[in-house]
Design a protein around this motif. Structure first.
Motif, PDB file in Angstrom:
ATOM      1  N   GLU A 290      -8.552  -8.276  -5.405  1.00 38.14           N
ATOM      2  CA  GLU A 290      -9.412  -7.104  -5.240  1.00 38.14           C
ATOM      3  C   GLU A 290      -8.650  -5.966  -4.552  1.00 38.14           C
ATOM      4  O   GLU A 290      -8.754  -4.798  -4.942  1.00 38.14           O
ATOM      5  CB  GLU A 290     -10.658  -7.476  -4.428  1.00 38.14           C
ATOM      6  N   LEU A 291      -7.883  -6.351  -3.561  1.00 41.06           N
ATOM      7  CA  LEU A 291      -7.089  -5.350  -2.839  1.00 41.06           C
ATOM      8  C   LEU A 291      -6.120  -4.626  -3.797  1.00 41.06           C
ATOM      9  O   LEU A 291      -6.030  -3.394  -3.803  1.00 41.06           O
ATOM     10  CB  LEU A 291      -6.316  -6.103  -1.759  1.00 41.06           C
TER      11      LEU A 291
ATOM     12  N   ASN B  17       0.830  -1.214   0.000  1.00 40.03           N
ATOM     13  CA  ASN B  17       0.000   0.000   0.000  1.00 40.03           C
ATOM     14  C   ASN B  17       0.859   1.255   0.000  1.00 40.03           C
ATOM     15  O   ASN B  17       0.542   2.231  -0.691  1.00 40.03           O
ATOM     16  CB  ASN B  17      -0.954   0.001   1.199  1.00 40.03           C
TER      17      ASN B  17
ATOM     18  N   ARG C  80     -14.690 -10.696  -8.125  1.00 39.99           N
ATOM     19  CA  ARG C  80     -14.211  -9.534  -7.389  1.00 39.99           C
ATOM     20  C   ARG C  80     -13.438  -8.529  -8.239  1.00 39.99           C
ATOM     21  O   ARG C  80     -13.268  -7.378  -7.837  1.00 39.99           O
ATOM     22  CB  ARG C  80     -13.303  -9.993  -6.228  1.00 39.99           C
ATOM     23  N   VAL C  81     -12.917  -8.977  -9.397  1.00 44.58           N
ATOM     24  CA  VAL C  81     -12.085  -8.089 -10.233  1.00 44.58           C
ATOM     25  C   VAL C  81     -12.524  -8.248 -11.691  1.00 44.58           C
ATOM     26  O   VAL C  81     -12.738  -9.381 -12.140  1.00 44.58           O
ATOM     27  CB  VAL C  81     -10.579  -8.481 -10.110  1.00 44.58           C
TER      28      VAL C  81
ATOM     29  N   HIS D 158      -6.368  -4.392  -7.022  1.00 46.80           N
ATOM     30  CA  HIS D 158      -7.126  -3.653  -8.033  1.00 46.80           C
ATOM     31  C   HIS D 158      -7.646  -2.341  -7.460  1.00 46.80           C
ATOM     32  O   HIS D 158      -7.478  -1.275  -8.047  1.00 46.80           O
ATOM     33  CB  HIS D 158      -8.269  -4.527  -8.558  1.00 46.80           C
ATOM     34  N   ARG D 159      -8.224  -2.434  -6.263  1.00 47.61           N
ATOM     35  CA  ARG D 159      -8.760  -1.216  -5.624  1.00 47.61           C
ATOM     36  C   ARG D 159      -7.643  -0.241  -5.293  1.00 47.61           C
ATOM     37  O   ARG D 159      -7.825   0.975  -5.326  1.00 47.61           O
ATOM     38  CB  ARG D 159      -9.487  -1.571  -4.330  1.00 47.61           C
ATOM     39  N   ALA D 160      -6.473  -0.773  -4.936  1.00 50.07           N
ATOM     40  CA  ALA D 160      -5.352   0.104  -4.567  1.00 50.07           C
ATOM     41  C   ALA D 160      -4.835   0.865  -5.781  1.00 50.07           C
ATOM     42  O   ALA D 160      -4.241   1.937  -5.637  1.00 50.07           O
ATOM     43  CB  ALA D 160      -4.230  -0.721  -3.946  1.00 50.07           C
TER      44      ALA D 160
ATOM     45  N   ASP E 266      -3.588  -1.533 -12.493  1.00 51.73           N
ATOM     46  CA  ASP E 266      -4.526  -1.628 -13.622  1.00 51.73           C
ATOM     47  C   ASP E 266      -4.571  -3.052 -14.173  1.00 51.73           C
ATOM     48  O   ASP E 266      -5.419  -3.380 -15.003  1.00 51.73           O
ATOM     49  CB  ASP E 266      -4.199  -0.602 -14.713  1.00 51.73           C
TER      50      ASP E 266
END
Ligand code: HMG
Ligand code: MG
Length: 296
Positions: A164-165, A122, A198-199, A167-169, A172
């Motif tokens: 998902e983590l 992160n 989820r993605v 991708h959301r972070a 691409d």
């Protein structure tokens, strides 16, 4: 259905990182340029990791700076902030962060717990967002998506959570790695079943090592799930220094021929003859082929 599929070339990075004898920057550059010149759209050719951990990749900056990529985008791995900054000081087109789906591989590959790895990741992604020049892309790898050499079978929901983590972070693209190359198509299907909930599927890539000879079958099942990006390594080079026994990534030429036979177009329309030349160059660099530079 004819649809374009991209081959994401990882040979100069994943393919070479495990080689015990140091390969010169000139050879790494020549191989990367041969692959880019063959029409592959993206080539991963460097890692900005600790040279204590992966000595073969110690010359990442020289390699990326030395490459004339033509139309291709050059990608490089960064495990931490220091690696990110080193990568962004070069003309990379894409940075790759990486994480494992298991505790055992996380500790073996990056000396950190999975929770610690998420925190570090992160941090790196936050810095990427403020520091990366416009247009530079961010790819996330997840290792051991079906099986871990230390922890055994992997829970698909855990892979989905991490995908998902990432991708959301802000990644691409998320490349799903069968790091030890032992997955069965049924396991890949089970994993993808969870991940695609989820993605978005167009943000996913398949990264299959070919230890057990099932990589093409795993690509086929991934195609059924809608994946259209597959990582491959010229001449099937490779292995991961922290995944004992893992062999090379699936061979770029094999993937090309397989996809063409199945009626797919390859993004960028790589030149088959030039791919074969790049494979000869790769083998020559590693001393695995007779032959002269003239043949290349
Ligand atoms: P650490 O030992 O916990 O970290 O390693 P540290 O901060 O104590 O650093 C150790 C030494 O490295 C220090 O040097 C740092 O300065 C230096 P010393 O003081 O001992 O001389 N260092 C660096 N040097 C250059 N660039 C850097 C950097 N960071 C620290 N960025 C660390 C933690 C993450 C650094 C280490 O574990 C590491 O580099 N791991 C990378 C391992 C690796 O590259 N594995 C292969 C790539 S992943 C893969 O192949 C899987 C994939 O293909 C998908 C799949 O198949 O599944 C992507
Ligand atoms: Mg790999």
């Amino acid at each position: 259905m004819t649809q374009a599929v991209e081959i994401f070339e990882v040979g100069p990075r994943d393919g070479l990182q495990n080689e015990p004898a140091f390969i010169s920057s000139e050879d790494k550059i020549a191989l990367t340029e041969a692959l880019a010149g063959a029409g592959l759209l993206r080539v991963e050719c460097a890692s900005f990791v600790s040279p204590r951990w992966v000595p073969q990749m110690a010359d990442g900056a020289q390699v990326v700076q030395g490459v004339t990529p033509g139309a291709a985008q050059i990608y490089a791995l960064a495990p931490n902030l220091r690696g990110l900054q080193a990568a962004l000081a070069t003309p990379v087109g894409g940075v790759c962060v990486f994480i494992a789906a298991t505790e055992g591989f996380s500790r073996a590959n990056t000396n950190i717990s999975l929770a610690g790895a998420v925190e570090r990741l992160n941090e790196v992604i936050a810095a990427f967002k403020t520091e990366a020049p416009e247009g530079v892309r961010l790819r996330g790898y997840i290792s051991c998506v079906t099986e871990c050499p230390y922890d055994g079978p992997v829970e698909p929901l855990e892979v989905a959570r991490l995908a998902e983590l990432l991708h959301r972070a802000g990644c691409d693209e998320i490349s799903l790695g069968d790091t030890i190359g032992t997955a069965y198509p049924e396991q890949v299907a089970g994993m993808l079943e969870a991940v695609v909930q989820r993605v978005p599927v167009d943000a996913l890539a398949g990264h299959f090592h070919d230890t057990a000879g099932r990589a093409l079958a795993n690509i086929d099942v991934s195609l059924e799930y809608g994946l259209r990006i597959f990582d491959a390594s010229i001449a099937g080079l490779g292995g991961c220094p922290y995944a004992p026994g893992a062999k090379g990534n699936v061979d770029t030429e094999l993937v090309y021929d397989h996809l063409i036979t199945r009626g797919y177009e390859i993004s960028g329309r790589p030149d088959r003859v030039k791919l074969a030349q790049a494979a000869r160059l790769a083998r020559k660099i590693l001393g695995r082929a007779e032959g002269t530079a003239d043949e290349i």
